[in-house]
Design a protein around this motif. Structure first.
Motif, PDB file in Angstrom:
ATOM      1  N   ALA A  29     -27.704  55.136  46.053  1.00 45.20           N
ATOM      2  CA  ALA A  29     -27.716  56.262  45.127  1.00 45.20           C
ATOM      3  C   ALA A  29     -26.364  56.472  44.447  1.00 45.20           C
ATOM      4  CB  ALA A  29     -28.113  57.545  45.865  1.00 45.20           C
ATOM      5  N   LEU A  30     -25.445  55.563  44.661  1.00 46.84           N
ATOM      6  CA  LEU A  30     -24.088  55.725  44.139  1.00 46.84           C
ATOM      7  C   LEU A  30     -23.767  54.710  43.054  1.00 46.84           C
ATOM      8  CD1 LEU A  30     -22.155  56.250  47.493  1.00 46.84           C
ATOM      9  CD2 LEU A  30     -22.776  58.008  45.830  1.00 46.84           C
ATOM     10  N   ASN A  31     -23.186  55.194  41.981  1.00 51.62           N
ATOM     11  CA  ASN A  31     -22.597  54.287  41.005  1.00 51.62           C
ATOM     12  C   ASN A  31     -21.241  53.830  41.544  1.00 51.62           C
ATOM     13  OD1 ASN A  31     -24.680  54.773  38.978  1.00 51.62           O
ATOM     14  ND2 ASN A  31     -23.772  56.818  38.801  1.00 51.62           N
ATOM     15  N   MET A  32     -20.902  52.592  41.283  1.00 53.45           N
ATOM     16  CA  MET A  32     -19.682  52.036  41.860  1.00 53.45           C
ATOM     17  C   MET A  32     -18.774  51.510  40.749  1.00 53.45           C
ATOM     18  SD  MET A  32     -20.402  52.375  45.143  1.00 53.45           S
ATOM     19  CE  MET A  32     -19.191  51.338  45.975  1.00 53.45           C
ATOM     20  N   GLY A  33     -17.487  51.538  41.029  1.00 50.01           N
ATOM     21  CA  GLY A  33     -16.560  51.055  40.030  1.00 50.01           C
ATOM     22  C   GLY A  33     -15.364  50.361  40.656  1.00 50.01           C
ATOM     23  N   TRP A  34     -14.703  49.549  39.856  1.00 50.64           N
ATOM     24  CA  TRP A  34     -13.434  48.925  40.223  1.00 50.64           C
ATOM     25  C   TRP A  34     -12.374  49.408  39.239  1.00 50.64           C
ATOM     26  CZ3 TRP A  34     -12.428  46.242  44.536  1.00 50.64           C
ATOM     27  CH2 TRP A  34     -13.494  45.679  45.235  1.00 50.64           C
ATOM     28  N   PHE A  35     -11.244  49.765  39.801  1.00 58.69           N
ATOM     29  CA  PHE A  35     -10.096  50.189  39.005  1.00 58.69           C
ATOM     30  C   PHE A  35      -8.895  49.373  39.434  1.00 58.69           C
ATOM     31  CE2 PHE A  35     -11.533  54.151  36.931  1.00 58.69           C
ATOM     32  CZ  PHE A  35     -12.774  54.284  37.544  1.00 58.69           C
ATOM     33  N   ARG A  36      -7.872  49.348  38.616  1.00 60.64           N
ATOM     34  CA  ARG A  36      -6.620  48.717  39.012  1.00 60.64           C
ATOM     35  C   ARG A  36      -5.462  49.583  38.566  1.00 60.64           C
ATOM     36  NH1 ARG A  36      -6.849  43.232  35.252  1.00 60.64           N
ATOM     37  NH2 ARG A  36      -6.629  44.245  33.196  1.00 60.64           N
ATOM     38  N   GLN A  37      -4.372  49.413  39.264  1.00 64.72           N
ATOM     39  CA  GLN A  37      -3.196  50.220  38.983  1.00 64.72           C
ATOM     40  C   GLN A  37      -1.954  49.366  38.992  1.00 64.72           C
ATOM     41  OE1 GLN A  37      -2.605  53.510  41.710  1.00 64.72           O
ATOM     42  NE2 GLN A  37      -1.558  54.700  40.123  1.00 64.72           N
ATOM     43  N   TYR A  38      -1.217  49.437  37.901  1.00 63.07           N
ATOM     44  CA  TYR A  38       0.078  48.775  37.799  1.00 63.07           C
ATOM     45  C   TYR A  38       1.146  49.747  38.297  1.00 63.07           C
ATOM     46  CZ  TYR A  38      -2.536  45.719  34.622  1.00 63.07           C
ATOM     47  OH  TYR A  38      -3.468  44.887  34.078  1.00 63.07           O
ATOM     48  N   PRO A  39       2.260  49.231  38.779  1.00 64.01           N
ATOM     49  CA  PRO A  39       3.336  50.120  39.253  1.00 64.01           C
ATOM     50  C   PRO A  39       3.758  51.120  38.191  1.00 64.01           C
ATOM     51  CG  PRO A  39       3.774  47.861  39.899  1.00 64.01           C
ATOM     52  CD  PRO A  39       2.581  47.813  38.984  1.00 64.01           C
ATOM     53  N   GLY A  40       3.769  52.381  38.559  1.00 68.93           N
ATOM     54  CA  GLY A  40       4.200  53.415  37.637  1.00 68.93           C
ATOM     55  C   GLY A  40       3.186  53.808  36.597  1.00 68.93           C
ATOM     56  N   LYS A  41       2.007  53.233  36.672  1.00 73.02           N
ATOM     57  CA  LYS A  41       0.967  53.523  35.688  1.00 73.02           C
ATOM     58  C   LYS A  41      -0.219  54.208  36.355  1.00 73.02           C
ATOM     59  CE  LYS A  41       3.074  51.262  32.351  1.00 73.02           C
ATOM     60  NZ  LYS A  41       3.599  51.932  31.131  1.00 73.02           N
ATOM     61  N   GLU A  42      -1.048  54.823  35.532  1.00 71.87           N
ATOM     62  CA  GLU A  42      -2.272  55.425  36.045  1.00 71.87           C
ATOM     63  C   GLU A  42      -3.326  54.336  36.289  1.00 71.87           C
ATOM     64  OE1 GLU A  42      -2.012  59.807  33.856  1.00 71.87           O
ATOM     65  OE2 GLU A  42      -3.734  58.497  33.554  1.00 71.87           O
ATOM     66  N   GLY A  61     -10.307  43.853  28.433  1.00 68.07           N
ATOM     67  CA  GLY A  61      -9.386  42.812  28.858  1.00 68.07           C
ATOM     68  C   GLY A  61      -9.933  41.857  29.906  1.00 68.07           C
ATOM     69  N   VAL A  62     -11.105  42.170  30.457  1.00 64.78           N
ATOM     70  CA  VAL A  62     -11.661  41.308  31.500  1.00 64.78           C
ATOM     71  C   VAL A  62     -13.039  40.773  31.139  1.00 64.78           C
ATOM     72  CG1 VAL A  62     -10.356  42.600  33.235  1.00 64.78           C
ATOM     73  CG2 VAL A  62     -12.785  43.156  32.843  1.00 64.78           C
ATOM     74  N   VAL A  63     -13.575  41.203  30.024  1.00 62.78           N
ATOM     75  CA  VAL A  63     -14.888  40.711  29.600  1.00 62.78           C
ATOM     76  C   VAL A  63     -14.859  39.192  29.496  1.00 62.78           C
ATOM     77  CG1 VAL A  63     -16.500  40.612  27.662  1.00 62.78           C
ATOM     78  CG2 VAL A  63     -15.591  42.812  28.418  1.00 62.78           C
ATOM     79  N   GLY A  64     -15.868  38.564  30.073  1.00 65.70           N
ATOM     80  CA  GLY A  64     -15.947  37.110  30.046  1.00 65.70           C
ATOM     81  C   GLY A  64     -15.196  36.446  31.179  1.00 65.70           C
ATOM     82  N   GLU A  87      -1.163  38.982  34.138  1.00 66.30           N
ATOM     83  CA  GLU A  87      -1.331  40.405  33.813  1.00 66.30           C
ATOM     84  C   GLU A  87      -2.443  41.077  34.612  1.00 66.30           C
ATOM     85  OE1 GLU A  87      -1.237  37.863  31.644  1.00 66.30           O
ATOM     86  OE2 GLU A  87      -2.677  38.149  29.998  1.00 66.30           O
ATOM     87  N   ASP A  88      -3.193  40.297  35.392  1.00 68.68           N
ATOM     88  CA  ASP A  88      -4.188  40.881  36.299  1.00 68.68           C
ATOM     89  C   ASP A  88      -3.549  41.341  37.607  1.00 68.68           C
ATOM     90  OD1 ASP A  88      -6.507  38.336  35.251  1.00 68.68           O
ATOM     91  OD2 ASP A  88      -6.373  40.422  34.546  1.00 68.68           O
ATOM     92  N   VAL A 119      -3.700  42.302  44.370  1.00 69.38           N
ATOM     93  CA  VAL A 119      -3.957  40.994  43.771  1.00 69.38           C
ATOM     94  C   VAL A 119      -2.699  40.593  43.011  1.00 69.38           C
ATOM     95  CG1 VAL A 119      -5.284  39.698  42.065  1.00 69.38           C
ATOM     96  CG2 VAL A 119      -6.442  41.317  43.583  1.00 69.38           C
ATOM     97  N   THR A 120      -2.178  39.420  43.342  1.00 68.43           N
ATOM     98  CA  THR A 120      -0.979  38.917  42.682  1.00 68.43           C
ATOM     99  C   THR A 120      -1.287  37.547  42.099  1.00 68.43           C
ATOM    100  OG1 THR A 120       0.451  40.101  44.228  1.00 68.43           O
ATOM    101  CG2 THR A 120       1.454  38.339  42.938  1.00 68.43           C
ATOM    102  N   VAL A 121      -1.050  37.413  40.803  1.00 68.82           N
ATOM    103  CA  VAL A 121      -1.327  36.158  40.114  1.00 68.82           C
ATOM    104  C   VAL A 121      -0.008  35.558  39.650  1.00 68.82           C
ATOM    105  CG1 VAL A 121      -2.576  35.038  38.232  1.00 68.82           C
ATOM    106  CG2 VAL A 121      -3.537  37.088  39.334  1.00 68.82           C
ATOM    107  N   SER A 122       0.279  34.382  40.128  1.00 74.31           N
ATOM    108  CA  SER A 122       1.516  33.707  39.738  1.00 74.31           C
ATOM    109  C   SER A 122       1.251  32.794  38.548  1.00 74.31           C
ATOM    110  CB  SER A 122       2.070  32.899  40.904  1.00 74.31           C
ATOM    111  OG  SER A 122       1.170  31.870  41.270  1.00 74.31           O
ATOM    112  N   SER A 123       2.263  32.654  37.722  1.00 77.16           N
ATOM    113  CA  SER A 123       2.101  31.833  36.516  1.00 77.16           C
ATOM    114  C   SER A 123       2.436  30.382  36.789  1.00 77.16           C
ATOM    115  CB  SER A 123       2.989  32.379  35.401  1.00 77.16           C
ATOM    116  OG  SER A 123       4.323  32.402  35.819  1.00 77.16           O
TER     117      SER A 123
END
Length: 123
Positions: A29-42, A61-64, A87-88, A119-123
């Protein structure tokens, strides 16, 4: 309702990663979501999925690349992350709410939150 994320870690750009979020109660009965937060950001919305899986929405930014899904039989929501980019890199949070799915566009619309997974993505 307790939510517990898992699956975060260190990956390289271009890799795939799947986050899981298991709830302590039935999620049908619950809608679910994923959020992310960068340092110092909402926190920003990444994706959300309706209680019956009929509707999903993904941030521009994540579509596809990212796909949200859920399995109510095991009270779990997933975020499949493909072709990840530096940037993810962020802390990813799972959220749940009982409101109107189509109005749940911000974090304030969700009542329950997990503790987050890095989650940390290295280049």
């Amino acid at each position: 309702v307790w939510l517990a994320e898992s699956g975060g870690g260190l990956v390289q750009a271009g890799d795939s990663l799947t986050l899981s979020c298991r709830a302590s109660t039935q999620t049908a009965a619950l809608n679910m979501g994923w959020f992310r937060q960068y340092p110092g950001k909402e926190r920003e919305s990444v994706a959300r999925i309706s209680a019956d899986s009929r509707f999903t929405d993904h941030a521009a930014g994540v579509v596809g690349r990212f796909i949200v899904s859920r399995d109510n039989l095991v009270n779990t929501v997933y975020l499949q992350m493909n072709n990840v980019k530096p940037e993810d890199t962020a802390v990813y949070y799972c959220a749940a709410g009982s409101g109107n799915y189509f109005q749940m566009t911000r974090g304030s619309h969700f009542e329950f939150w997990g503790q987050g997974t890095q989650v940390t993505v290295s280049s």
